[in-house]
Design a protein around this motif. Sequence first.
Motif, PDB file in Angstrom:
ATOM      1  N   ARG A   1       0.801  -1.226   0.000  1.00 48.85           N
ATOM      2  CA  ARG A   1       0.000   0.000   0.000  1.00 48.85           C
ATOM      3  C   ARG A   1       0.834   1.277   0.000  1.00 48.85           C
ATOM      4  N   TYR A   2       1.905   1.310   0.778  1.00 49.07           N
ATOM      5  CA  TYR A   2       2.670   2.539   0.973  1.00 49.07           C
ATOM      6  C   TYR A   2       3.999   2.483   0.220  1.00 49.07           C
ATOM      7  N   LEU A   3       4.378   3.612  -0.362  1.00 43.25           N
ATOM      8  CA  LEU A   3       5.683   3.736  -0.993  1.00 43.25           C
ATOM      9  C   LEU A   3       6.503   4.774  -0.248  1.00 43.25           C
ATOM     10  N   THR A   4       7.752   4.433   0.035  1.00 42.86           N
ATOM     11  CA  THR A   4       8.704   5.364   0.624  1.00 42.86           C
ATOM     12  C   THR A   4       9.860   5.522  -0.348  1.00 42.86           C
ATOM     13  N   ILE A   5      10.103   6.758  -0.790  1.00 46.15           N
ATOM     14  CA  ILE A   5      11.131   7.050  -1.782  1.00 46.15           C
ATOM     15  C   ILE A   5      12.167   7.958  -1.123  1.00 46.15           C
ATOM     16  N   THR A   6      13.434   7.575  -1.171  1.00 47.25           N
ATOM     17  CA  THR A   6      14.459   8.355  -0.481  1.00 47.25           C
ATOM     18  C   THR A   6      15.574   8.749  -1.442  1.00 47.25           C
ATOM     19  N   GLY A   7      16.307   9.781  -1.049  1.00 42.24           N
ATOM     20  CA  GLY A   7      17.446  10.253  -1.825  1.00 42.24           C
ATOM     21  C   GLY A   7      18.138  11.362  -1.071  1.00 42.24           C
ATOM     22  N   CYS A   8      19.030  12.055  -1.746  1.00 44.18           N
ATOM     23  CA  CYS A   8      19.707  13.185  -1.108  1.00 44.18           C
ATOM     24  C   CYS A   8      20.085  14.210  -2.170  1.00 44.18           C
ATOM     25  N   VAL A   9      20.573  15.350  -1.704  1.00 48.06           N
ATOM     26  CA  VAL A   9      20.916  16.460  -2.589  1.00 48.06           C
ATOM     27  C   VAL A   9      22.234  16.183  -3.305  1.00 48.06           C
ATOM     28  N   PHE A  10      22.279  16.509  -4.567  1.00 42.08           N
ATOM     29  CA  PHE A  10      23.488  16.317  -5.371  1.00 42.08           C
ATOM     30  C   PHE A  10      24.660  17.086  -4.760  1.00 42.08           C
ATOM     31  N   HIS A  11      25.766  16.403  -4.539  1.00 42.71           N
ATOM     32  CA  HIS A  11      26.994  16.964  -3.960  1.00 42.71           C
ATOM     33  C   HIS A  11      26.845  17.353  -2.489  1.00 42.71           C
ATOM     34  N   PHE A  12      25.701  17.055  -1.861  1.00 47.06           N
ATOM     35  CA  PHE A  12      25.568  17.377  -0.427  1.00 47.06           C
ATOM     36  C   PHE A  12      24.568  16.419   0.220  1.00 47.06           C
ATOM     37  N   CYS A  13      25.008  15.179   0.423  1.00 44.99           N
ATOM     38  CA  CYS A  13      24.092  14.158   0.926  1.00 44.99           C
ATOM     39  C   CYS A  13      23.718  14.281   2.401  1.00 44.99           C
ATOM     40  N   PRO A  14      24.328  15.180   3.202  1.00 41.11           N
ATOM     41  CA  PRO A  14      23.725  15.423   4.521  1.00 41.11           C
ATOM     42  C   PRO A  14      22.298  15.964   4.422  1.00 41.11           C
ATOM     43  N   SER A  15      21.956  16.597   3.304  1.00 41.04           N
ATOM     44  CA  SER A  15      20.571  17.041   3.078  1.00 41.04           C
ATOM     45  C   SER A  15      19.830  15.913   2.380  1.00 41.04           C
ATOM     46  N   ARG A  16      19.001  15.214   3.129  1.00 38.75           N
ATOM     47  CA  ARG A  16      18.330  14.014   2.620  1.00 38.75           C
ATOM     48  C   ARG A  16      16.832  14.243   2.534  1.00 38.75           C
ATOM     49  N   GLY A  17      16.202  13.541   1.598  1.00 42.63           N
ATOM     50  CA  GLY A  17      14.766  13.679   1.418  1.00 42.63           C
ATOM     51  C   GLY A  17      14.055  12.342   1.425  1.00 42.63           C
ATOM     52  N   MET A  18      12.779  12.375   1.794  1.00 39.82           N
ATOM     53  CA  MET A  18      11.937  11.184   1.794  1.00 39.82           C
ATOM     54  C   MET A  18      10.539  11.566   1.341  1.00 39.82           C
TER      55      MET A  18
END
Length: 247
Positions: A115-132
């Motif tokens: 049912r649920y999708l979780t999509i993750t990644g991070c900012v190009f050249h700065f992976c301390p800034s992560r997104g979900m």
Amino acid sequence: MRCKSPKLALCTALFALAAGSACAQFHSPQVDGAKHKKDKKQYSDAEWMWQYSPPPAEGRENQLIQDARFYPFLKQNLTAPQSFWGVQGTKYKPLADTAMDFLSVPGKVIADEDRYLTITGCVFHFCPSRGMLWVDLNAAPKAANLVAFAAVDWIRDSKTTSEPDAEYTLWLFSNQTFGLTSDATKHIPAALVQSISRWTKEPMPGTGIVEKITHVILVDPDGTPHQLPIAALGITLPQPKPETDAQ
């Protein structure tokens, strides 16, 4: 199909033709992915995303964000104003563009409970800034899917990102307003809390550092911010590694 002589050749030809026709009808990866991975009926305009979930084990996040439907989906669902990503005090990016930035370096696509999708990644050249990005695909008929975007942002007056004690803020945006009192309806879904908790326990890519999230800010679709305790989203502070005695 069983064939009897003397019509064996004709019957075999018809069998091959029927088999070829069936294959032609189901060659689309969108159709195949939805058919084999989700048996129950869904009422969702985001069903196309399911084809990018596992397998392979970590899904296909890079292909997902390159799908021509992905950015319009973000623009439709992530409309709240944001005030953490851009040139501070002057101009901030639209939330949909911010989400694209925070997912630009591929992470994972995780499917939960069919049912649920979780999509993750991070900012190009700065992976301390992560997104979900989190999507509930089980929307009711003619209703919008519940979509939430979380971003981890470094607090710049703390330590550098290469140090374990650097502090971060988690921003959470949704296309629906969550009730925050005990008697409210539409609380933050437990499945979303579970995904955030799991994600925030993962080390930054290429490091063994688990980010120290000390602040959580939930932003309503109209831009109203609410500061929450980190425990409200299942976040715990990383435990320091025990020191070992020198031998």
